[in-house]
Design a protein around this motif. Structure first.
Motif, mmCIF file in Angstrom:
data_model
loop_
_atom_site.group_PDB
_atom_site.id
_atom_site.type_symbol
_atom_site.label_atom_id
_atom_site.label_comp_id
_atom_site.label_asym_id
_atom_site.label_seq_id
_atom_site.Cartn_x
_atom_site.Cartn_y
_atom_site.Cartn_z
ATOM 1 N N VAL A 1 0.838 -1.199 0.000
ATOM 2 C CA VAL A 1 0.000 0.000 0.000
ATOM 3 C C VAL A 1 0.874 1.250 0.000
ATOM 4 O O VAL A 1 0.721 2.144 -0.839
ATOM 5 C CB VAL A 1 -0.951 0.021 1.221
ATOM 6 N N MET A 2 1.818 1.316 0.912
ATOM 7 C CA MET A 2 2.598 2.541 1.089
ATOM 8 C C MET A 2 3.615 2.776 -0.026
ATOM 9 O O MET A 2 4.004 3.919 -0.278
ATOM 10 C CB MET A 2 3.269 2.544 2.458
ATOM 11 N N LEU A 3 4.029 1.723 -0.719
ATOM 12 C CA LEU A 3 4.947 1.933 -1.842
ATOM 13 C C LEU A 3 4.281 2.661 -3.004
ATOM 14 O O LEU A 3 4.968 3.127 -3.912
ATOM 15 C CB LEU A 3 5.547 0.606 -2.305
ATOM 16 N N ASN A 4 2.959 2.795 -2.969
ATOM 17 C CA ASN A 4 2.278 3.635 -3.950
ATOM 18 C C ASN A 4 2.538 5.113 -3.693
ATOM 19 O O ASN A 4 2.326 5.949 -4.585
ATOM 20 C CB ASN A 4 0.765 3.376 -3.926
ATOM 21 N N TYR A 5 2.998 5.450 -2.492
ATOM 22 C CA TYR A 5 3.178 6.843 -2.084
ATOM 23 C C TYR A 5 4.607 7.188 -1.679
ATOM 24 O O TYR A 5 4.941 8.363 -1.537
ATOM 25 C CB TYR A 5 2.224 7.166 -0.927
ATOM 26 N N LEU A 6 5.433 6.174 -1.456
ATOM 27 C CA LEU A 6 6.824 6.373 -1.042
ATOM 28 C C LEU A 6 7.749 5.526 -1.911
ATOM 29 O O LEU A 6 7.358 4.445 -2.357
ATOM 30 C CB LEU A 6 7.018 5.957 0.429
ATOM 31 N N ASN A 7 8.975 5.989 -2.117
ATOM 32 C CA ASN A 7 9.951 5.216 -2.881
ATOM 33 C C ASN A 7 10.522 4.056 -2.076
ATOM 34 O O ASN A 7 10.866 3.025 -2.643
ATOM 35 C CB ASN A 7 11.105 6.108 -3.345
ATOM 36 N N ILE A 8 10.658 4.247 -0.780
ATOM 37 C CA ILE A 8 11.218 3.219 0.104
ATOM 38 C C ILE A 8 10.279 3.032 1.281
ATOM 39 O O ILE A 8 9.899 4.002 1.940
ATOM 40 C CB ILE A 8 12.610 3.635 0.628
ATOM 41 N N PHE A 9 9.888 1.781 1.501
ATOM 42 C CA PHE A 9 9.045 1.475 2.647
ATOM 43 C C PHE A 9 9.222 0.006 2.987
ATOM 44 O O PHE A 9 9.250 -0.809 2.079
ATOM 45 C CB PHE A 9 7.562 1.778 2.359
ATOM 46 N N PRO A 10 9.385 -0.363 4.225
ATOM 47 C CA PRO A 10 9.284 0.498 5.403
ATOM 48 C C PRO A 10 10.480 1.444 5.519
ATOM 49 O O PRO A 10 11.535 1.196 4.959
ATOM 50 C CB PRO A 10 9.244 -0.493 6.564
ATOM 51 N N ALA A 11 10.259 2.492 6.270
ATOM 52 C CA ALA A 11 11.300 3.494 6.479
ATOM 53 C C ALA A 11 12.411 2.907 7.342
ATOM 54 O O ALA A 11 12.168 2.025 8.165
ATOM 55 C CB ALA A 11 10.703 4.718 7.173
ATOM 56 N N PRO A 12 13.646 3.390 7.167
ATOM 57 C CA PRO A 12 14.743 2.909 8.016
ATOM 58 C C PRO A 12 14.465 3.215 9.483
ATOM 59 O O PRO A 12 13.867 4.242 9.807
ATOM 60 C CB PRO A 12 15.959 3.679 7.521
#
Length: 113
Positions: free
Chosen positions: A57-68
């Motif tokens: 879901v979140m990779l539709n909005y972020l380049n890297i997920f999960p965040a470091p």
């Protein structure tokens, strides 16, 4: 004399590492907050916690997920997301050192529509 020099160098390296991590966490928190706003614009609601933790879901909005995740003596984790309602959420982020207007420890970005 050598021991004192070693301690001073170690403290300087440690402080530099904490400052670098704090900068990375702040930048990532701002990116995640923007992604949450994009999600809201698409869905007319903020994601629930399960959606937020779902990489697909979140990779539709972020380049890297999960965040470091930068773990330190102050921060057992870097980010905590909470959804208060369909139009209100928060992203808390933990900093190993004070940076700019952000305090050492937990800080929060509140999202409200």
């Amino acid at each position: 004399m050598a021991v004192i020099l070693f301690v001073v160098i170690f403290q300087g390296v440690s402080a530099g590492k904490d400052n670098a991590q704090a900068g990375a966490v702040i930048g990532t928190a701002k990116s995640i907050t923007a992604a949450l706003e994009y999600f809201y614009n698409d869905q007319n609601r903020y994601p629930n916690v399960l959606e937020f933790n779902e990489q697909n879901v979140m990779l539709n909005y972020l380049n890297i997920f999960p965040a470091p995740n930068f773990i330190s003596a102050v921060c057992p984790e870097s980010f905590v997301y909470k959804k208060n309602s369909s139009s209100a959420a928060s992203l808390s982020f933990c900093l190993p050192s004070k940076q700019g207007n952000f305090q050492k420890g937990w800080n929060t970005f509140n999202l409200n529509k």
